[in-house]
Motif scaffolding. Structure first.
Motif, PDB file in Angstrom:
ATOM      1  N   THR A  51       0.717  -1.334  -0.026  1.00  0.00           N
ATOM      2  CA  THR A  51      -0.110  -0.061   0.202  1.00  0.00           C
ATOM      3  C   THR A  51       0.874   1.190  -0.054  1.00  0.00           C
ATOM      4  OG1 THR A  51      -1.619  -0.992   1.136  1.00  0.00           O
ATOM      5  CG2 THR A  51      -1.722   1.276   1.373  1.00  0.00           C
ATOM      6  N   LEU A  52       1.758   1.476   1.090  1.00  0.00           N
ATOM      7  CA  LEU A  52       2.657   2.582   1.175  1.00  0.00           C
ATOM      8  C   LEU A  52       3.405   2.947  -0.170  1.00  0.00           C
ATOM      9  CD1 LEU A  52       3.380   2.482   4.756  1.00  0.00           C
ATOM     10  CD2 LEU A  52       1.502   3.756   3.739  1.00  0.00           C
ATOM     11  N   PRO A  53       4.091   1.853  -0.991  1.00  0.00           N
ATOM     12  CA  PRO A  53       4.917   2.234  -1.831  1.00  0.00           C
ATOM     13  C   PRO A  53       4.002   2.607  -3.066  1.00  0.00           C
ATOM     14  CG  PRO A  53       5.769   0.239  -0.826  1.00  0.00           C
ATOM     15  CD  PRO A  53       4.624   0.654  -0.043  1.00  0.00           C
ATOM     16  N   LEU A  54       2.853   1.810  -3.244  1.00  0.00           N
ATOM     17  CA  LEU A  54       2.096   2.296  -4.108  1.00  0.00           C
ATOM     18  C   LEU A  54       1.674   3.841  -3.907  1.00  0.00           C
ATOM     19  CD1 LEU A  54      -0.002  -1.073  -4.304  1.00  0.00           C
ATOM     20  CD2 LEU A  54       1.260  -0.071  -6.292  1.00  0.00           C
ATOM     21  N   ALA A  55       1.455   4.058  -2.819  1.00  0.00           N
ATOM     22  CA  ALA A  55       0.827   5.429  -2.645  1.00  0.00           C
ATOM     23  C   ALA A  55       2.009   6.490  -2.866  1.00  0.00           C
ATOM     24  CB  ALA A  55       0.243   5.624  -1.210  1.00  0.00           C
ATOM     25  N   ARG A  56       3.218   6.023  -2.464  1.00  0.00           N
ATOM     26  CA  ARG A  56       4.369   7.001  -2.740  1.00  0.00           C
ATOM     27  C   ARG A  56       4.856   7.242  -4.183  1.00  0.00           C
ATOM     28  NH1 ARG A  56       6.738   3.880   1.988  1.00  0.00           N
ATOM     29  NH2 ARG A  56       6.292   5.238   3.652  1.00  0.00           N
ATOM     30  N   ALA A  57       4.289   6.148  -5.020  1.00  0.00           N
ATOM     31  CA  ALA A  57       4.403   6.439  -6.412  1.00  0.00           C
ATOM     32  C   ALA A  57       3.469   7.326  -7.188  1.00  0.00           C
ATOM     33  CB  ALA A  57       4.428   4.943  -7.096  1.00  0.00           C
ATOM     34  N   GLY A  58       2.450   7.519  -6.337  1.00  0.00           N
ATOM     35  CA  GLY A  58       1.609   8.503  -6.718  1.00  0.00           C
ATOM     36  C   GLY A  58       0.183   8.051  -7.007  1.00  0.00           C
ATOM     37  N   ALA A  59      -0.100   6.673  -6.775  1.00  0.00           N
ATOM     38  CA  ALA A  59      -1.226   5.861  -7.106  1.00  0.00           C
ATOM     39  C   ALA A  59      -2.234   6.366  -6.345  1.00  0.00           C
ATOM     40  CB  ALA A  59      -1.026   4.549  -7.141  1.00  0.00           C
ATOM     41  N   GLN A  60      -3.576   6.131  -6.405  1.00  0.00           N
ATOM     42  CA  GLN A  60      -4.819   6.277  -5.652  1.00  0.00           C
ATOM     43  C   GLN A  60      -4.978   4.852  -5.279  1.00  0.00           C
ATOM     44  OE1 GLN A  60      -4.438  10.110  -5.163  1.00  0.00           O
ATOM     45  NE2 GLN A  60      -6.289   8.902  -4.229  1.00  0.00           N
ATOM     46  N   VAL A  61      -4.904   4.610  -3.880  1.00  0.00           N
ATOM     47  CA  VAL A  61      -4.948   3.189  -3.424  1.00  0.00           C
ATOM     48  C   VAL A  61      -6.355   2.847  -2.696  1.00  0.00           C
ATOM     49  CG1 VAL A  61      -3.568   1.194  -2.157  1.00  0.00           C
ATOM     50  CG2 VAL A  61      -2.523   3.188  -3.525  1.00  0.00           C
ATOM     51  N   LEU A  62      -6.995   1.654  -3.093  1.00  0.00           N
ATOM     52  CA  LEU A  62      -7.589   1.277  -2.122  1.00  0.00           C
ATOM     53  C   LEU A  62      -7.276   0.017  -1.428  1.00  0.00           C
ATOM     54  CD1 LEU A  62     -10.820   0.800  -1.195  1.00  0.00           C
ATOM     55  CD2 LEU A  62     -11.315  -0.555  -3.093  1.00  0.00           C
ATOM     56  N   ALA A  63      -7.237   0.033  -0.142  1.00  0.00           N
ATOM     57  CA  ALA A  63      -6.249  -1.112   0.462  1.00  0.00           C
ATOM     58  C   ALA A  63      -7.447  -1.671   1.386  1.00  0.00           C
ATOM     59  CB  ALA A  63      -5.477  -0.552   1.569  1.00  0.00           C
ATOM     60  N   ILE A  64      -7.513  -3.133   0.978  1.00  0.00           N
ATOM     61  CA  ILE A  64      -8.674  -3.823   1.725  1.00  0.00           C
ATOM     62  C   ILE A  64      -7.977  -4.913   2.488  1.00  0.00           C
ATOM     63  CG2 ILE A  64     -10.632  -5.373   1.269  1.00  0.00           C
ATOM     64  CD1 ILE A  64     -10.834  -4.349  -1.603  1.00  0.00           C
ATOM     65  N   GLU A  65      -8.724  -4.760   3.836  1.00  0.00           N
ATOM     66  CA  GLU A  65      -7.908  -5.623   5.145  1.00  0.00           C
ATOM     67  C   GLU A  65      -9.134  -5.943   5.813  1.00  0.00           C
ATOM     68  OE1 GLU A  65      -6.231  -7.866   7.399  1.00  0.00           O
ATOM     69  OE2 GLU A  65      -5.021  -6.892   5.959  1.00  0.00           O
ATOM     70  N   ALA A  66      -9.074  -7.482   6.033  1.00  0.00           N
ATOM     71  CA  ALA A  66     -10.305  -8.100   6.722  1.00  0.00           C
ATOM     72  C   ALA A  66     -10.147  -7.955   8.307  1.00  0.00           C
ATOM     73  CB  ALA A  66     -10.242  -9.610   6.343  1.00  0.00           C
ATOM     74  N   ASP A  67      -8.673  -7.887   8.703  1.00  0.00           N
ATOM     75  CA  ASP A  67      -8.650  -7.810  10.199  1.00  0.00           C
ATOM     76  C   ASP A  67      -8.736  -6.362  10.628  1.00  0.00           C
ATOM     77  OD1 ASP A  67      -7.487  -7.700  12.794  1.00  0.00           O
ATOM     78  OD2 ASP A  67      -5.543  -8.944  12.038  1.00  0.00           O
ATOM     79  N   PRO A  68      -9.751  -6.113  11.637  1.00  0.00           N
ATOM     80  CA  PRO A  68     -10.096  -4.756  11.877  1.00  0.00           C
ATOM     81  C   PRO A  68      -8.857  -4.141  12.725  1.00  0.00           C
ATOM     82  CG  PRO A  68     -11.270  -6.274  13.330  1.00  0.00           C
ATOM     83  CD  PRO A  68     -10.723  -7.058  12.052  1.00  0.00           C
TER      84      PRO A  68
END
Length: 226
Positions: A51-68
């Protein structure tokens, strides 16, 4: 001496199949080439290794995580990194979370137990599916999905719209906690042009299901639906 008592964290890891990707070289390879403004979905986001490297590259990221618990931690990490305007962390089941409309891509290391559910969510409907997906899956599953010609009902049903390739093997040592098996990098690319119109995907799947058993009986295919 008796076995140590499992912690709540251990139980969540077992229940949710949590093995977090930690190898920086693998992470860099998976996220390489992401363009600023590109919409990217990370399924099983966990610690935010992708998630973080994708966002740092400028992407708009939808990060889905099942564990609250990890969902809350990831939200904090995103805020601390100053990436809150580029990342939307959603805690929920990957089978039910609303995905972006096309075009989008997927870069993810999903829990092994949810592999088929994720692939079906992404590939069953070529109208709403991604432009591409780079997925870290259990090695044998990745090999099966990339087989040419396809050897399962699902893979055959996806073949007119998606090219599925095995990029390489990822050792178990790339994860923490370490799983018992290696993983594989599976690359999915939308065919341009497709071999069939997207609108016939449902009818094509029905056609295959109706005839698959007979083909298997003649030795033309192996495996079941998976």
């Amino acid at each position: 001496m008796g076995r140590s008592r499992r912690t709540e964290r251990d139980e969540r890891r077992r229940a949710l199949g949590q093995n977090f990707l930690r190898d920086r070289e693998v992470i860099d390879a998976l996220t390489h080439g992401v363009r600023p403004g590109e919409v990217v979905v990370d399924v099983g986001a966990g610690t935010g290794a992708l998630t973080l490297p994708l966002a740092r590259a400028g992407a708009q990221v939808l990060a889905i995580e099942a564990d609250p618990v990890w969902g809350r931690k990831l939200k904090q990490r995103v805020r601390s990194a100053g990436l809150g305007d580029r990342v939307d962390v959603v805690v929920g089941d990957l089978r039910r979370v609303q995905l972006p409309g096309p075009p989008y891509r997927v870069v993810a290391c999903p829990p092994y137990d949810h592999t088929t559910a994720l692939l079906r969510r992404l590939l069953d409907d070529p109208v709403t599916g991604p432009e591409r997906a780079d997925l870290v899956l259990q090695w044998e599953v990745a090999r099966k999905r990339a087989a040419r010609p396809p050897t399962t009902l699902l893979s055959t049903g996806w073949a007119p719209w998606w090219e599925i390739m095995l990029v390489g093997r990822i050792p178990a040592s790339a994860f923490r906690p370490r799983p018992t098996v290696d993983s594989g990098w599976l690359a999915v690319r939308r065919r341009e042009p497709a071999l069939l119109p997207a609108e016939v995907a449902g009818a094509f799947a029905d056609f295959l299901r109706a005839r698959w058993g007979g083909w298997q009986g003649r030795g033309d295919r192996s495996g079941g639906e998976g």
